[in-house]
Write an enzyme that holds these catalytic residues in place. Structure first.
Site, PDB file in Angstrom:
ATOM      1  N   VAL A  11       0.827  -1.209   0.000  1.00  0.00           N
ATOM      2  CA  VAL A  11       0.000   0.000   0.000  1.00  0.00           C
ATOM      3  C   VAL A  11       0.864   1.262   0.000  1.00  0.00           C
ATOM      4  O   VAL A  11       0.679   2.162  -0.823  1.00  0.00           O
ATOM      5  CB  VAL A  11      -0.955  -0.008   1.226  1.00  0.00           C
ATOM      6  CG1 VAL A  11      -1.615   1.347   1.414  1.00  0.00           C
ATOM      7  CG2 VAL A  11      -2.022  -1.081   1.040  1.00  0.00           C
ATOM      8  N   LYS A 207     -14.301   0.271   5.208  1.00  0.00           N
ATOM      9  CA  LYS A 207     -13.285  -0.644   4.679  1.00  0.00           C
ATOM     10  C   LYS A 207     -13.633  -2.099   5.027  1.00  0.00           C
ATOM     11  O   LYS A 207     -13.583  -2.991   4.178  1.00  0.00           O
ATOM     12  CB  LYS A 207     -11.907  -0.257   5.251  1.00  0.00           C
ATOM     13  CG  LYS A 207     -10.794  -1.211   4.915  1.00  0.00           C
ATOM     14  CD  LYS A 207     -10.488  -1.249   3.427  1.00  0.00           C
ATOM     15  CE  LYS A 207      -9.540  -2.394   3.103  1.00  0.00           C
ATOM     16  NZ  LYS A 207      -9.309  -2.551   1.680  1.00  0.00           N
ATOM     17  N   PHE A 252     -17.010 -10.700  -8.764  1.00  0.00           N
ATOM     18  CA  PHE A 252     -16.779 -11.401  -7.500  1.00  0.00           C
ATOM     19  C   PHE A 252     -17.748 -12.554  -7.247  1.00  0.00           C
ATOM     20  O   PHE A 252     -18.147 -12.819  -6.119  1.00  0.00           O
ATOM     21  CB  PHE A 252     -16.812 -10.407  -6.323  1.00  0.00           C
ATOM     22  CG  PHE A 252     -15.425 -10.077  -5.881  1.00  0.00           C
ATOM     23  CD1 PHE A 252     -14.684  -9.137  -6.577  1.00  0.00           C
ATOM     24  CD2 PHE A 252     -14.832 -10.728  -4.816  1.00  0.00           C
ATOM     25  CE1 PHE A 252     -13.383  -8.856  -6.221  1.00  0.00           C
ATOM     26  CE2 PHE A 252     -13.527 -10.452  -4.447  1.00  0.00           C
ATOM     27  CZ  PHE A 252     -12.802  -9.515  -5.155  1.00  0.00           C
ATOM     28  N   TYR A 254     -16.932 -15.607  -8.632  1.00  0.00           N
ATOM     29  CA  TYR A 254     -16.191 -16.750  -9.167  1.00  0.00           C
ATOM     30  C   TYR A 254     -15.889 -17.752  -8.066  1.00  0.00           C
ATOM     31  O   TYR A 254     -15.202 -17.423  -7.094  1.00  0.00           O
ATOM     32  CB  TYR A 254     -14.890 -16.290  -9.832  1.00  0.00           C
ATOM     33  CG  TYR A 254     -15.155 -15.538 -11.108  1.00  0.00           C
ATOM     34  CD1 TYR A 254     -15.219 -16.215 -12.324  1.00  0.00           C
ATOM     35  CD2 TYR A 254     -15.401 -14.167 -11.097  1.00  0.00           C
ATOM     36  CE1 TYR A 254     -15.513 -15.532 -13.499  1.00  0.00           C
ATOM     37  CE2 TYR A 254     -15.688 -13.481 -12.270  1.00  0.00           C
ATOM     38  CZ  TYR A 254     -15.740 -14.174 -13.461  1.00  0.00           C
ATOM     39  OH  TYR A 254     -16.043 -13.507 -14.620  1.00  0.00           O
ATOM     40  N   CYS A 263      -5.686  -9.486   3.269  1.00  0.00           N
ATOM     41  CA  CYS A 263      -6.823  -8.657   3.701  1.00  0.00           C
ATOM     42  C   CYS A 263      -8.062  -9.447   4.090  1.00  0.00           C
ATOM     43  O   CYS A 263      -8.457  -9.418   5.253  1.00  0.00           O
ATOM     44  CB  CYS A 263      -7.155  -7.649   2.609  1.00  0.00           C
ATOM     45  SG  CYS A 263      -5.833  -6.446   2.370  1.00  0.00           S
TER      46      CYS A 263
HETATM   47  N1  LIG Z   1      -2.019  -5.281   0.482  1.00  0.00           N
HETATM   48  C1  LIG Z   1      -3.217  -4.865   0.100  1.00  0.00           C
HETATM   49  O1  LIG Z   1      -3.720  -5.239  -0.959  1.00  0.00           O
HETATM   50  C2  LIG Z   1      -3.985  -3.903   0.962  1.00  0.00           C
HETATM   51  C3  LIG Z   1      -5.090  -3.230   0.414  1.00  0.00           C
HETATM   52  C4  LIG Z   1      -5.798  -2.341   1.224  1.00  0.00           C
HETATM   53  C5  LIG Z   1      -5.420  -2.133   2.549  1.00  0.00           C
HETATM   54  N2  LIG Z   1      -4.350  -2.823   3.050  1.00  0.00           N
HETATM   55  C6  LIG Z   1      -3.965  -2.553   4.441  1.00  0.00           C
HETATM   56  O2  LIG Z   1      -2.842  -1.668   4.406  1.00  0.00           O
HETATM   57  C7  LIG Z   1      -1.945  -1.954   5.486  1.00  0.00           C
HETATM   58  C8  LIG Z   1      -0.560  -2.249   4.936  1.00  0.00           C
HETATM   59  O3  LIG Z   1      -0.637  -3.408   4.130  1.00  0.00           O
HETATM   60  P1  LIG Z   1       0.536  -3.840   3.144  1.00  0.00           P
HETATM   61  O4  LIG Z   1       0.032  -5.011   2.382  1.00  0.00           O
HETATM   62  O5  LIG Z   1       1.049  -2.648   2.425  1.00  0.00           O
HETATM   63  O6  LIG Z   1       1.631  -4.322   4.199  1.00  0.00           O
HETATM   64  P2  LIG Z   1       3.166  -4.694   3.913  1.00  0.00           P
HETATM   65  O7  LIG Z   1       3.509  -5.712   4.918  1.00  0.00           O
HETATM   66  O8  LIG Z   1       3.356  -4.985   2.468  1.00  0.00           O
HETATM   67  O9  LIG Z   1       3.950  -3.321   4.215  1.00  0.00           O
HETATM   68  C9  LIG Z   1       4.008  -2.736   5.452  1.00  0.00           C
HETATM   69  C10 LIG Z   1       5.360  -2.078   5.644  1.00  0.00           C
HETATM   70  O10 LIG Z   1       5.369  -1.378   6.890  1.00  0.00           O
HETATM   71  C11 LIG Z   1       6.669  -1.481   7.437  1.00  0.00           C
HETATM   72  N3  LIG Z   1       6.628  -1.149   8.862  1.00  0.00           N
HETATM   73  C12 LIG Z   1       6.240  -1.919   9.902  1.00  0.00           C
HETATM   74  N4  LIG Z   1       6.340  -1.217  11.063  1.00  0.00           N
HETATM   75  C13 LIG Z   1       6.814   0.006  10.737  1.00  0.00           C
HETATM   76  C14 LIG Z   1       7.136   1.160  11.497  1.00  0.00           C
HETATM   77  N5  LIG Z   1       6.980   1.194  12.810  1.00  0.00           N
HETATM   78  N6  LIG Z   1       7.630   2.231  10.845  1.00  0.00           N
HETATM   79  C15 LIG Z   1       7.800   2.213   9.505  1.00  0.00           C
HETATM   80  N7  LIG Z   1       7.505   1.152   8.732  1.00  0.00           N
HETATM   81  C16 LIG Z   1       7.008   0.057   9.344  1.00  0.00           C
HETATM   82  C17 LIG Z   1       7.089  -2.893   7.124  1.00  0.00           C
HETATM   83  O11 LIG Z   1       8.484  -3.053   7.190  1.00  0.00           O
HETATM   84  C18 LIG Z   1       6.516  -3.070   5.707  1.00  0.00           C
HETATM   85  O12 LIG Z   1       7.482  -2.719   4.729  1.00  0.00           O
HETATM   86  C19 LIG Z   1      -2.586  -3.111   6.249  1.00  0.00           C
HETATM   87  O13 LIG Z   1      -3.371  -2.585   7.287  1.00  0.00           O
HETATM   88  C20 LIG Z   1      -3.487  -3.770   5.211  1.00  0.00           C
HETATM   89  O14 LIG Z   1      -4.562  -4.453   5.791  1.00  0.00           O
HETATM   90  C21 LIG Z   1      -3.620  -3.684   2.286  1.00  0.00           C
END
Ligand SMILES: NC(=O)c1ccc[n+]([C@@H]2O[C@H](COP(=O)([O-])OP(=O)(O)OC[C@H]3O[C@@H](n4cnc5c(N)ncnc54)[C@H](O)[C@@H]3O)[C@@H](O)[C@H]2O)c1
Length: 434
Positions: A11, A207, A252, A254, A263
């Site tokens: 994200v 969300k 959605f 499928y 997620c």
């Molecule tokens: N991946 C998706 O498709 C998606 C879509 C919508 C929402 N989200 C939500 O977004 C959030 C992030 O998801 P993601 O998939 O990007 O996670 P991710 O694990 O890919 O990335 C998170 C990053 O945060 C870093 N991090 C952890 N603690 C930290 C800190 N204290 N300071 C700085 N950096 C720190 C980690 O090292 C990692 O690189 C989650 O809450 C997830 O549910 C994800």
């Protein structure tokens, strides 16, 4: 505008690169030093179509930079840190708490903290308290606001989803924050109004509600698939039949071998957990989760029923990531299947177009890692398609068959035509199609 993004994962990195592409100055901060070093050298730590070009272009233009050092260069920051599931199904907010507690001491003026992580309803109030505690300790009193701006991007299509969102949810009661966020998102909102302004709690809830609805549609179709198989009906025909109703729509719907990813599984559990804390039970969502849990075991059950005995059977697995166009292995169905097959004594030959490196870190049982689907099929008694990568759509089955020892095929994503596969000589099994 100068934007700080905390958390540079699926994200945070996409959001940072897209904001920079629109002319903002973005600092992406992460505690993972190796990741930041790679990004500084133009190496992208995740597979996401189009992301590398965007990152390199904006880094070169000086609009995007990467750091491990906490500071608050502008007046706004986005939190995009992990919010994983705890053992009891609740959300582990420790990453968010650490991030906020590292950020707050660096704030030197009026500030807006925007939460993009998916967090339990009420978390903005908790973040507000953490910042207030820090300001009290420091003896400062800058005005600040905590906004909820949940992210809806889909891995594999993340750039397009971020650039052309269906909606931009902004949860705040503060008019200044709303104005700043509107201006920040203006370039993404040019063609038609996509911003939906609401209170913080409703934004946080939106969300979860969106993911819960999508997961419900999948589990609903998966449950109907089992009944179709029993009765001899075809879920694909049923899907077309109901999807043509505009009240239902065809997205959605499928059926498959279960949803995974970072997620849906955790968000469904988080919402049911929240409800329980308030003495409510979300019985539909509990069922959605239970159906999915069983669905992830369905392929193994079909394979075990077919062979009776799996010891020393060679099984090829096509696709490992939780869905196509991503290298994300979190909660992937392949992990459940591989564990079960290995326990039953099968020899596994695995291939995925992009997630092999990540898969190797998670799959520690002895398996054979293959270069492509053809190599995986070598000597196989069965092929199992788990992730519907495009390159599996038009496979040269004449070549595949020459490699195989026995022609069983288990299609976890209904990618092929059953009649054609049978005409091709396969013992072919799919989901919800007899
Ligand atoms: N991946 C998706 O498709 C998606 C879509 C919508 C929402 N989200 C939500 O977004 C959030 C992030 O998801 P993601 O998939 O990007 O996670 P991710 O694990 O890919 O990335 C998170 C990053 O945060 C870093 N991090 C952890 N603690 C930290 C800190 N204290 N300071 C700085 N950096 C720190 C980690 O090292 C990692 O690189 C989650 O809450 C997830 O549910 C994800």
């Amino acid at each position: 505008m100068h934007i700080l993004i905390i958390g540079t994962g699926y994200v945070g990195l996409v959001a940072g690169a897209c904001f920079a592409e629109m002319g903002h100055y973005v600092t992406c901060l992460d505690i993972d030093e190796a990741k930041i070093k790679d990004l500084q050298e133009g190496i992208i730590p995740i597979f996401e179509p189009g992301l590398k070009d965007l990152v390199v272009r904006n880094t070169t233009a000086g609009r995007l930079r990467f750091t491990t050092t906490y500071s608050s260069p502008g007046e706004i920051c986005f939190l995009a840190v992990p919010t994983p599931e705890s053992a009891d199904g609740s959300v582990n907010l420790s990453y968010l708490e650490k991030a906020v507690k590292q950020l707050a001491p660096t704030i030197t003026g009026p500030y807006i903290i925007v939460n993009k992580s998916t967090v339990p309803i009420g978390t903005a109030a908790q973040v507000t308290e953490w910042v207030a505690d820090c300001f009290t300790e420091r003896g400062v009193s800058f005005s600040y606001d905590v906004v909820s701006n949940p992210e809806f991007l889909k891995e594999g299509n993340a750039i397009s989803d971020f650039m052309k969102p269906d909606r931009i949810i902004i949860g705040t009661n503060n008019t200044h924050s709303a104005k700043v966020l509107r201006s920040l998102y203006a370039p993404f909102n040019l063609n038609n109004e996509r911003i939906i302004l609401m209170d913080v709690l409703s934004a946080e809830m939106t969300k979860y509600a969106a993911n819960a609805m999508l997961a419900t549609r999948i589990s609903f179709m998966n449950e109907l698939s089992s009944l179709c198989e029993e009765l001899g009906a075809d879920i694909t025909a049923v899907r077309k039949g109901i999807g043509s109703d505009r009240r239902i729509g065809s997205d959605f719907l499928y059926p498959g071998c279960g949803y995974g990813g970072s997620c849906f599984p955790k968000d469904i559990k988080a919402l049911t957990h929240t409800a329980k804390r308030h003495n409510l039970s979300l019985s539909i969502l509990e069922a959605v989760d239970a159906v999915n849990h069983n669905q992830k075991k369905l392929l193994f059950k079909k394979i075990a029923a077919y062979f009776g005995q799996l010891k020393d059977k060679k099984i090829a697995i096509w696709g490992l990531s939780f869905k196509p166009e991503t290298d994300d292995m979190r909660e992937a169905t392949s992990l459940v299947l591989i564990k079960e097959l290995y326990k039953a004594g099968a020899h596994l030959r695995l291939f995925d177009p992009v997630s092999m490196d990540k898969a190797k870190k998670l799959i520690t049982d002895p398996v054979v890692w293959c270069q492509n689907e053809l190599e995986a099929s070598e000597g196989a008694d069965a092929i199992v398609l788990v992730t519907e990568w495009k390159q599996f759509r038009f496979v040269n089955f004449t070549e595949v068959k020459k490699k195989m020892n026995h022609l069983a095929f288990f299609d976890g994503r209904n990618q092929y035509n059953p009649e054609e596969m049978r005409a091709n000589g396969f013992y072919y099994y799919s989901i919800g199609r007899r």
